[in-house]
Design a protein around this motif. Structure first.
Motif, PDB file in Angstrom:
ATOM      1  N   PHE A 143     -23.720   0.993  11.634  1.00  0.00           N
ATOM      2  CA  PHE A 143     -22.957   2.227  11.422  1.00  0.00           C
ATOM      3  C   PHE A 143     -21.554   1.867  10.962  1.00  0.00           C
ATOM      4  O   PHE A 143     -20.891   1.016  11.560  1.00  0.00           O
ATOM      5  CB  PHE A 143     -22.874   3.061  12.697  1.00  0.00           C
ATOM      6  N   ALA A 144     -21.079   2.539   9.892  1.00  0.00           N
ATOM      7  CA  ALA A 144     -19.735   2.301   9.374  1.00  0.00           C
ATOM      8  C   ALA A 144     -18.978   3.619   9.341  1.00  0.00           C
ATOM      9  O   ALA A 144     -19.422   4.584   8.715  1.00  0.00           O
ATOM     10  CB  ALA A 144     -19.794   1.683   7.976  1.00  0.00           C
ATOM     11  N   GLY A 145     -17.831   3.668  10.001  1.00  0.00           N
ATOM     12  CA  GLY A 145     -17.023   4.882  10.026  1.00  0.00           C
ATOM     13  C   GLY A 145     -15.697   4.610  10.701  1.00  0.00           C
ATOM     14  O   GLY A 145     -15.517   3.566  11.327  1.00  0.00           O
ATOM     15  N   THR A 146     -14.783   5.554  10.582  1.00  0.00           N
ATOM     16  CA  THR A 146     -13.457   5.349  11.161  1.00  0.00           C
ATOM     17  C   THR A 146     -12.942   6.553  11.943  1.00  0.00           C
ATOM     18  O   THR A 146     -12.653   6.434  13.126  1.00  0.00           O
ATOM     19  CB  THR A 146     -12.452   4.952  10.060  1.00  0.00           C
ATOM     20  N   PRO A 147     -12.771   7.757  11.339  1.00  0.00           N
ATOM     21  CA  PRO A 147     -12.098   8.854  12.046  1.00  0.00           C
ATOM     22  C   PRO A 147     -13.022   9.624  12.974  1.00  0.00           C
ATOM     23  O   PRO A 147     -14.228   9.361  13.073  1.00  0.00           O
ATOM     24  CB  PRO A 147     -11.602   9.731  10.894  1.00  0.00           C
ATOM     25  N   GLU A 148     -12.447  10.615  13.642  1.00  0.00           N
ATOM     26  CA  GLU A 148     -13.167  11.429  14.617  1.00  0.00           C
ATOM     27  C   GLU A 148     -14.375  12.120  13.996  1.00  0.00           C
ATOM     28  O   GLU A 148     -15.404  12.321  14.664  1.00  0.00           O
ATOM     29  CB  GLU A 148     -12.218  12.477  15.197  1.00  0.00           C
ATOM     30  N   VAL A 149     -14.275  12.495  12.717  1.00  0.00           N
ATOM     31  CA  VAL A 149     -15.363  13.224  12.068  1.00  0.00           C
ATOM     32  C   VAL A 149     -16.641  12.386  11.975  1.00  0.00           C
ATOM     33  O   VAL A 149     -17.735  12.927  11.813  1.00  0.00           O
ATOM     34  CB  VAL A 149     -14.910  13.682  10.664  1.00  0.00           C
ATOM     35  N   ALA A 150     -16.524  11.060  12.115  1.00  0.00           N
ATOM     36  CA  ALA A 150     -17.691  10.188  12.051  1.00  0.00           C
ATOM     37  C   ALA A 150     -18.367  10.006  13.408  1.00  0.00           C
ATOM     38  O   ALA A 150     -19.514   9.555  13.477  1.00  0.00           O
ATOM     39  CB  ALA A 150     -17.284   8.821  11.498  1.00  0.00           C
TER      40      ALA A 150
END
Length: 322
Positions: free
Chosen positions: A6-13
């Protein structure tokens, strides 16, 4: 069971990460790729990304390496991942990285592609006055958000919905779409379809200067701009009062507003940018009907109800915003 990076950074992810981690029947989240800890907030304290925080809570291994590093492909291989799920990761991936996972990389994008490719699809959809938007899961290729589509879902845009509110809804709905798409892809039940060719709007990032509200436009246009820029980067205007004298105008942040429409309390003939306040309302003129300010944040002050702010602001009859 599909082994997923899984690749993501902000709260929306975060909703997508949690959805994949919870579905242990179909997915094994072998690692989470996110940005390194970075300064955040007014105090600029070093803090982990929301995705890293969630990953650690879930007991998942975290990778903070730069995908452009020569050793990154080997690091990917060591995870044993077959495919990657990407939500607002924020880094461009080179072709050797995209080729490193046997089943590819799949992105959850918050628009109905091919419309609104780019960094700010939700904000731009609201600003354009669209009544319907949605989410798309597609395979990442070299072009910007142009890879073949696995699945899409649609949602209606609320009449008074801000970008933050709509993005929150799409993040939750999209998490289920992403999980179902990955499962369908792994089971061979979904065949990605190429995006149609043509000229489509690009969702350019909204900068602080873009959020400077104009009042020489109809109320609906100013309302769209404010909602599109809420909460980030935050709609604002310059406030001029009778006490300014030779001083520069202050900055007034507009946190919530609404076109007057047929409200009988709204003043008639209010010039664009001119402010008018009573005990319960604050109005600003536009090129059509007035816009009612509901919540504001004056420079150096806390956020507050606009009518409460106006009572202490000593606006005067000549006060205006531009």
């Amino acid at each position: 069971m599909l082994r997923v990076l899984f690749a993501g950074t902000p709260e929306v992810a975060v909703p997508s990460l949690r959805a994949l981690a919870a579905d242990t029947e179909h997915f094994d989240v072998v690692a989470v790729l996110t940005r390194p800890d970075a300064p955040t907030g007014r105090g600029r304290r070093i803090a982990p990304s929301p995705v890293k925080t969630a990953a650690l809570e879930l007991g998942l291994p975290v990778i903070e390496s730069d995908p452009s590093e020569d050793t990154f492909v080997d690091e990917l291989a060591a995870t044993g991942a077959e495919a990657a799920a990407v939500v607002a990761y924020g880094r461009i991936l080179k072709q050797d990285v995209l080729d490193a996972l046997p089943l590819g990389w799949y992105n959850l994008h918050f628009s109905l592609l091919p419309q609104w490719r780019g960094a700010a699809p939700v904000q731009r959809a609201i600003w354009a006055g669209e009544s319907v938007t949605g989410a798309t899961v597609f395979r990442i290729t070299k072009g910007m958000d142009s890879g073949p589509i696995l699945a899409q879902s649609t949602v209606s845009v609320g009449e008074h919905e801000t970008a933050g509110e709509l993005l929150g809804r799409l993040a939750e709905d999209g998490s289920h779409l992403l999980a179902a798409s990955l499962q369908g892809m792994a089971d061979g039940e979904i065949i990605p379809v190429d995006q149609p060719q043509g000229a489509y709007e690009i969702a350019r990032k909204i900068e602080v200067e873009d959020a400077h509200v104009r009042f020489d436009v109809p109320a609906f246009a100013a309302d769209r701009q404010i909602r599109a820029c809420t909460p980030h980067p935050g709609a604002w205007c310059r406030l001029h009062t009778q006490e300014d004298g030779d001083r520069d105008p202050s900055v007034l942040h507009i946190l919530a507003a609404r076109p007057a429409g047929n409200d009988p309390a709204a003043p008639a003939g209010l010039a664009p940018g001119r402010l008018c306040a009573d005990k319960k309302h604050v109005w600003v003129g536009t090129a059509s009907d007035p816009l009612e300010l509901l919540e504001v944040k004056a420079q150096g002050k806390k956020a507050m109800n606009a009518a409460d702010w106006a009572r202490g602001a000593r606006l005067g009859e000549a006060a205006y915003c531009d």
